[in-house]
Design a protein around this motif. Sequence first.
Motif, PDB file in Angstrom:
ATOM      1  N   ALA A  64      41.394 -66.372 -59.212  1.00  0.00           N
ATOM      2  CA  ALA A  64      40.458 -67.012 -60.147  1.00  0.00           C
ATOM      3  C   ALA A  64      39.044 -67.033 -59.589  1.00  0.00           C
ATOM      4  O   ALA A  64      38.076 -67.038 -60.349  1.00  0.00           O
ATOM      5  N   ASN A  65      38.923 -67.056 -58.260  1.00  0.00           N
ATOM      6  CA  ASN A  65      37.585 -67.116 -57.657  1.00  0.00           C
ATOM      7  C   ASN A  65      37.103 -65.744 -57.186  1.00  0.00           C
ATOM      8  O   ASN A  65      36.337 -65.650 -56.226  1.00  0.00           O
ATOM      9  N   ALA A  66      37.532 -64.692 -57.898  1.00  0.00           N
ATOM     10  CA  ALA A  66      36.980 -63.367 -57.608  1.00  0.00           C
ATOM     11  C   ALA A  66      35.485 -63.349 -57.910  1.00  0.00           C
ATOM     12  O   ALA A  66      34.746 -62.510 -57.395  1.00  0.00           O
ATOM     13  N   GLU A  67      35.058 -64.299 -58.736  1.00  0.00           N
ATOM     14  CA  GLU A  67      33.641 -64.550 -58.971  1.00  0.00           C
ATOM     15  C   GLU A  67      33.379 -66.012 -58.627  1.00  0.00           C
ATOM     16  O   GLU A  67      34.119 -66.899 -59.064  1.00  0.00           O
ATOM     17  N   GLY A  68      32.346 -66.259 -57.841  1.00  0.00           N
ATOM     18  CA  GLY A  68      32.055 -67.635 -57.440  1.00  0.00           C
ATOM     19  C   GLY A  68      30.705 -67.734 -56.769  1.00  0.00           C
ATOM     20  O   GLY A  68      29.916 -66.784 -56.777  1.00  0.00           O
ATOM     21  N   SER A  69      30.428 -68.884 -56.193  1.00  0.00           N
ATOM     22  CA  SER A  69      29.164 -69.094 -55.487  1.00  0.00           C
ATOM     23  C   SER A  69      29.421 -69.877 -54.206  1.00  0.00           C
ATOM     24  O   SER A  69      30.362 -70.682 -54.134  1.00  0.00           O
ATOM     25  N   ILE A  70      28.578 -69.642 -53.211  1.00  0.00           N
ATOM     26  CA  ILE A  70      28.746 -70.257 -51.900  1.00  0.00           C
ATOM     27  C   ILE A  70      28.615 -71.770 -52.005  1.00  0.00           C
ATOM     28  O   ILE A  70      27.661 -72.287 -52.578  1.00  0.00           O
ATOM     29  N   SER A  71      29.591 -72.456 -51.440  1.00  0.00           N
ATOM     30  CA  SER A  71      29.621 -73.915 -51.475  1.00  0.00           C
ATOM     31  C   SER A  71      29.627 -74.471 -50.056  1.00  0.00           C
ATOM     32  O   SER A  71      30.143 -73.850 -49.131  1.00  0.00           O
ATOM     33  N   VAL A  72      29.028 -75.651 -49.897  1.00  0.00           N
ATOM     34  CA  VAL A  72      29.074 -76.347 -48.610  1.00  0.00           C
ATOM     35  C   VAL A  72      29.782 -77.688 -48.768  1.00  0.00           C
ATOM     36  O   VAL A  72      29.658 -78.568 -47.923  1.00  0.00           O
ATOM     37  N   ALA A  73      30.537 -77.830 -49.853  1.00  0.00           N
ATOM     38  CA  ALA A  73      31.257 -79.071 -50.104  1.00  0.00           C
ATOM     39  C   ALA A  73      32.370 -79.242 -49.073  1.00  0.00           C
ATOM     40  O   ALA A  73      32.647 -78.366 -48.254  1.00  0.00           O
TER      41      ALA A  73
END
Length: 354
Positions: free
Chosen positions: A292-301
């Motif tokens: 599902a996360n083949a597309e995503g954005s960098i997170s620092v959570a």
Amino acid sequence: MKLKKLFAGVVAVAMMATMAMPSFAAKHTYDETKLEDHESITVTKVYTMVGTGSSPKETFTLEQVGNGVVKKGDAATAPALGTITGYEFAAGAATASGAKGDITINLPDDYTTPGVYEYTLKETAGSSAGVTYRDSNKTIKLVVTVVSDDAGKLYRYAGIHTETSDSDEKSDEFGNTYSANSLTLTKKVKGNGADRNKYFEFVIKLTGETGKTYAEKYDITGNAGFDAEKSASSIKVGEEARVWLKNDGTVTIANLPEDVQWEITEAGAATATEGENAGKVMNGEYEVTVPANAEGSISVAENASTNNSVEFTNKSSVNVDTGVILDNAPYMLMLAVVAGGAMMMVIKKRREEE
């Protein structure tokens, strides 16, 4: 005797250090019996690392907003502030606990009368991706108080206020953060018909924010399941790179600024439109499980390590031929039962005739 001399030396050094401390203090201290004139004042900058990465080289500074205001005194106007010297942090300087540096503000040297002068400052916003700058609405207040002695000589004292309201804790420092993390791609190969030594090609594309400045390149590293010879060794934001992975192969792109978007596709994989695999994503004989996360954005959570980890799974299975024709087996069993029954009847009839 030697111990006493050593102790005396330590005390002397400590006293000298203590006497020297005021010259490094950011705040001005006022003593009416011992007036001092201050040419400048400093505001402390705190640079914090959030996530995992290494901060870019960055210079933080301030600028005056509008004209100074005469809050008290007979002066008609407030002189403009002098040079504001920003503080430059070297690449990698930001830390989890916060690295500190001082921004120096040179005070005007042309005050003509005692009074209270107030100036508004704001941080000069940069464009480095992943770096947060102080909101332009959160201004900083600089108050310069000019006093005189009995001879009419003027002395300058200043105070910095970075708090945004009267209810905030008084402070003469403010912070910035650099937020970044790593992107990881892993390949899993399953099934009794799968070749665990087969390499699969992937295309990784990174997209950044308009108006932001990114590093010239971001390194791509991998483990033993990564074909370093065929794969790209780095990638630029706004471009794509190709890598090859086999079973349990992993590649990592480190220090990507927060909110950088990625898109990962497996070359050759497509949805089948006919046959027994219709509707499935297939790459040759392998059924591909696209995450599902083949597309995503960098997170620092807090759960960023999971959010920034992408795993593709390919599965290939074969039917094992053991030599038994499974389609005819039930019928052959039925014939064997019938034949056995007929033979029992024949044997029984012969025994009755005898």
